[in-house]
Design an enzyme around this catalytic site. Structure first.
Site, PDB file in Angstrom:
ATOM      1  N   SER A  35      -5.163  -7.976  37.204  1.00  0.00           N
ATOM      2  CA  SER A  35      -6.351  -8.697  36.718  1.00  0.00           C
ATOM      3  C   SER A  35      -7.355  -7.737  36.089  1.00  0.00           C
ATOM      4  CB  SER A  35      -7.011  -9.451  37.871  1.00  0.00           C
ATOM      5  OG  SER A  35      -6.148 -10.459  38.340  1.00  0.00           O
TER       6      SER A  35
ATOM      7  N   ASP B  73       3.147  -7.638  32.401  1.00  0.00           N
ATOM      8  CA  ASP B  73       1.915  -8.331  31.990  1.00  0.00           C
ATOM      9  C   ASP B  73       0.985  -7.431  31.179  1.00  0.00           C
ATOM     10  OD1 ASP B  73       2.796 -10.619  33.183  1.00  0.00           O
ATOM     11  OD2 ASP B  73       1.028 -10.911  34.451  1.00  0.00           O
TER      12      ASP B  73
ATOM     13  N   ASN C  87       4.766 -14.107  30.189  1.00  0.00           N
ATOM     14  CA  ASN C  87       4.232 -15.154  31.070  1.00  0.00           C
ATOM     15  C   ASN C  87       2.897 -14.703  31.653  1.00  0.00           C
ATOM     16  OD1 ASN C  87       4.007 -17.529  32.423  1.00  0.00           O
ATOM     17  ND2 ASN C  87       5.643 -17.134  33.899  1.00  0.00           N
TER      18      ASN C  87
ATOM     19  N   ASP D  30      -3.097 -16.240  44.978  1.00  0.00           N
ATOM     20  CA  ASP D  30      -1.894 -15.398  44.855  1.00  0.00           C
ATOM     21  C   ASP D  30      -1.473 -14.825  46.210  1.00  0.00           C
ATOM     22  OD1 ASP D  30      -2.204 -15.982  42.204  1.00  0.00           O
ATOM     23  OD2 ASP D  30      -2.630 -13.938  41.546  1.00  0.00           O
TER      24      ASP D  30
ATOM     25  N   GLU E  83       3.619 -19.227  37.770  1.00  0.00           N
ATOM     26  CA  GLU E  83       4.891 -18.744  37.227  1.00  0.00           C
ATOM     27  C   GLU E  83       6.013 -19.770  37.381  1.00  0.00           C
ATOM     28  OE1 GLU E  83       2.488 -17.067  38.153  1.00  0.00           O
ATOM     29  OE2 GLU E  83       2.624 -14.918  37.708  1.00  0.00           O
TER      30      GLU E  83
ATOM     31  N   HIS F  68       7.628 -13.276  40.242  1.00  0.00           N
ATOM     32  CA  HIS F  68       7.508 -12.009  40.976  1.00  0.00           C
ATOM     33  C   HIS F  68       7.086 -12.200  42.424  1.00  0.00           C
ATOM     34  CE1 HIS F  68       3.001 -11.770  39.714  1.00  0.00           C
ATOM     35  NE2 HIS F  68       3.472 -12.973  39.453  1.00  0.00           N
ATOM     36  N   ARG F  69       6.148 -13.125  42.643  1.00  0.00           N
ATOM     37  CA  ARG F  69       5.650 -13.283  44.031  1.00  0.00           C
ATOM     38  C   ARG F  69       6.676 -13.936  44.943  1.00  0.00           C
ATOM     39  NH1 ARG F  69       1.089 -11.007  43.329  1.00  0.00           N
ATOM     40  NH2 ARG F  69      -0.084 -11.471  41.454  1.00  0.00           N
TER      41      ARG F  69
ATOM     42  N   LYS G 243       6.844  -8.250  36.521  1.00  0.00           N
ATOM     43  CA  LYS G 243       5.618  -8.860  35.969  1.00  0.00           C
ATOM     44  C   LYS G 243       4.376  -8.089  36.411  1.00  0.00           C
ATOM     45  CE  LYS G 243       3.464 -13.370  35.143  1.00  0.00           C
ATOM     46  NZ  LYS G 243       2.056 -13.299  35.514  1.00  0.00           N
TER      47      LYS G 243
HETATM   48  O1  LIG Z   1      -8.124 -14.205  36.320  1.00  0.00           O
HETATM   49  C1  LIG Z   1      -7.162 -13.666  36.878  1.00  0.00           C
HETATM   50  O2  LIG Z   1      -6.935 -12.441  36.780  1.00  0.00           O
HETATM   51  C2  LIG Z   1      -6.267 -14.499  37.701  1.00  0.00           C
HETATM   52  C3  LIG Z   1      -6.703 -15.721  38.168  1.00  0.00           C
HETATM   53  C4  LIG Z   1      -5.885 -16.571  39.057  1.00  0.00           C
HETATM   54  O3  LIG Z   1      -5.441 -17.682  38.303  1.00  0.00           O
HETATM   55  P1  LIG Z   1      -6.148 -19.156  38.348  1.00  0.00           P
HETATM   56  O4  LIG Z   1      -7.555 -19.009  37.981  1.00  0.00           O
HETATM   57  O5  LIG Z   1      -5.335 -19.888  37.322  1.00  0.00           O
HETATM   58  O6  LIG Z   1      -5.972 -19.679  39.749  1.00  0.00           O
HETATM   59  C5  LIG Z   1      -4.680 -15.825  39.618  1.00  0.00           C
HETATM   60  O7  LIG Z   1      -3.778 -16.724  40.185  1.00  0.00           O
HETATM   61  C6  LIG Z   1      -3.996 -15.002  38.567  1.00  0.00           C
HETATM   62  O8  LIG Z   1      -2.881 -14.311  39.082  1.00  0.00           O
HETATM   63  C7  LIG Z   1      -4.928 -13.963  38.014  1.00  0.00           C
HETATM   64  C1  LIG Z   2      -0.580 -16.524  38.657  1.00  0.00           C
HETATM   65  C2  LIG Z   2      -0.237 -15.284  38.348  1.00  0.00           C
HETATM   66  O1  LIG Z   2      -0.242 -14.760  37.102  1.00  0.00           O
HETATM   67  P1  LIG Z   2      -0.989 -15.114  35.728  1.00  0.00           P
HETATM   68  O2  LIG Z   2      -1.932 -13.962  35.505  1.00  0.00           O
HETATM   69  O3  LIG Z   2       0.096 -15.152  34.709  1.00  0.00           O
HETATM   70  O4  LIG Z   2      -1.721 -16.408  35.877  1.00  0.00           O
HETATM   71  C3  LIG Z   2       0.193 -14.330  39.406  1.00  0.00           C
HETATM   72  O5  LIG Z   2       0.292 -13.119  39.108  1.00  0.00           O
HETATM   73  O6  LIG Z   2       0.452 -14.737  40.549  1.00  0.00           O
END
Ligand SMILES: O=C(O)C1=C[C@@H](OP(=O)(O)O)[C@@H](O)[C@H](O)C1
Ligand SMILES: C=C(OP(=O)(O)O)C(=O)O
Length: 437
Positions: free
Chosen positions: A25, A51, A97, A320, A348, A392-393, A423
């Site tokens: 993130s 990613d 993805n 997550d 995912e 991945h998770r 990922k």
């Molecule tokens: O902003 C981010 O970095 C993320 C927000 C979350 O998604 P959502 O906001 O769709 O729940 C999380 O599940 C994702 O892995 C990363």
């Molecule tokens: C939801 C996930 O990824 P994304 O950043 O593609 O939303 C994740 O990494 O669990």
């Protein structure tokens, strides 16, 4: 037919220290902010994974120059900021993805304008983006769907923002609001921009990551609770010079759960009390299940302290890492319920369905609803071949079923398509093997 798998034998004890890979993130946010800013940015410990690879490749296609250097303190990525003016006015971008790549990039390209297409793996074309596109187009951008309405692939053309107020739904993904917040300074040239959130905002701690990083790049956002965000005019992203990526708190969850289930202590390095990631709060959920947690500024350590206790809690703030709780529940003394996790269904894979199917293979009794999952462990875990759904998770979570817990023993598990961990954590299985004694 899938012939690629990894076999994990039951593990009697886990112990050790894991140096975490960089946060996904934080990495993808910093890459885009660095590209948009004035000046050059040096990024230390950027995550190297699928990613971030798609984000780096997209920036290169857009004409943003970056290079990578191996140094004594780790890998440094040098990014030359373009101050909001992209050299290439047209590009075709593959987003894999990666939600953290496609959502913010869509907003940036829609606002900057040009002729761009964005697409991804088949699952990406089933992951919603309509709320973001609606918010952008209502304000004057020109984003079209080339497949199914509401989903990638997208075609972005030149538009013109006329609105000073944008509104976006917050109940499907927080990444839509993150995307708008990241591009807001590009819109707030002459007047303030306000972004209103319609409905409930999910996954709030990810908005805190966004606001924190935007601030590090010199932009202040005024916040009215979780419902409205205002950016005053005349603020531009400025390079912070050098910026460090902390370890990934979601990746930490597998090792902390391992310590909590299978003895420990297991220590993760790279996140701790100072972390800006909401997923460090996973440690508190493990503590609620009875594990012993010790935390420093930049590390967390987990160990077992008797059999785990079942948990019934709202996990909207850590969607997550919550998947890891569903696996820890296999080792608990009763039925656990994970609530308010509807977003699992649009990630995912449909993670509520996938988790239920695979937990049942191990012998668990599982009830699923639109936004919850309830897990009752079996008397004894049985051997199983786990499908991972290119998630991945799923692969990382189910490796934990090989661990002997205090309430019940682990089992032999075959994890199909283990490379999907690429990922966010390409070296996951090596790191897992290193703590399995
Ligand atoms: O902003 C981010 O970095 C993320 C927000 C979350 O998604 P959502 O906001 O769709 O729940 C999380 O599940 C994702 O892995 C990363
Ligand atoms: C939801 C996930 O990824 P994304 O950043 O593609 O939303 C994740 O990494 O669990």
């Amino acid at each position: 037919m899938n012939h690629d798998y990894i076999d994990l034998q039951p593990v009697t004890h886990v112990q050790g220290t894991v140096r975490l890979p960089g946060s996904k993130s934080i990495s993808n946010r910093i890459l885009l902010l660095a590209a948009l800013s004035q000046g050059d940015v040096d990024i230390i410990d950027l995550l190297a994974s699928d990613d971030t690879a798609v984000m780096l490749a997209a920036l290169r296609s857009l004409g943003v120059e970056w290079s990578e250097e191996a140094t004594a303190i780790g890998t440094i990525h040098h990014v030359k900021g373009v101050a909001g003016v992209l050299p290439n006015k047209s590009a075709d971008l593959f987003m894999g993805n990666a939600g953290t790549a496609i959502r913010p990039l869509t907003a940036a390209l829609a606002v900057i304008g040009g002729d761009y297409t964005l697409h991804g793996v088949p699952r990406m074309h089933e992951r919603p983006i309509g709320d973001l596109v609606d918010a952008l187009n209502a304000a004057g951008t020109n984003v079209d769907y080339t497949g199914n309405p509401g989903y990638p692939p997208l075609h972005i053309k030149q538009g013109k923002i006329h609105a000073q107020r944008l509104s976006v739904r917050g109940d499907v993904s927080s990444q839509f609001l993150t995307a708008l917040l990241m591009v807001a300074p590009l819109l707030a040239r002459e007047h303030a921009i306000t972004i209103d959130v319609i409905g409930e905002l999910i996954s709030k701690p990810y908005i805190e990551i966004t606001l924190n990083l935007v601030r590090r790049f010199g932009v202040q956002v005024a916040q009215d609770g979780w419902s409205s965000f205002t950016i005053e005019p005349g603020q531009v992203y400025q390079s912070p010079g050098t910026i460090h990526v902390e370890g990934d708190a979601s990746s930490a969850s597998y090792f902390l759960a391992a310590g909590a289930i299978g003895g420990g202590p297991v220590r993760v390095e790279g996140v701790g009390r100072q972390s800006i990631q909401g997923d460090v709060r996973f440690a508190a959920a493990l503590e609620q299940m009875g594990a012993t947690i010790v935390m420093g500024d930049n590390w967390i350590e987990a160990s077992s302290n008797g059999p785990l206790k079942a948990i019934d809690a709202d996990f909207n703030h850590i969607p997550d890492a919550a998947m890891t709780i569903a696996i820890a529940a296999l080792y608990a003394d009763g039925t656990s319920t994970l609530r308010n996790i509807a977003s699992w269904r649009v990630k995912e894979t449909d993670r509520i369905a996938a988790m239920a199917t695979e937990l049942r293979k191990l012998g668990a009794t599982v009830e699923e609803g639109a936004d919850f999952i309830r897990v009752t462990p079996p008397a004894a875990l049985g051997p199983a071949t786990i499908d991972t759904y290119d998630d991945h998770r799923m692969a990382m979570c189910f490796s934990l079923a090989s661990l002997d817990g205090l309430a019940r023993k682990g089992t032999a598990v075959r994890i199909n398509d283990p490379k999907c961990v690429g990922k966010t954590f390409p070296e996951y299985f090596a790191a897992f093997a290193a703590i399995a004694k």
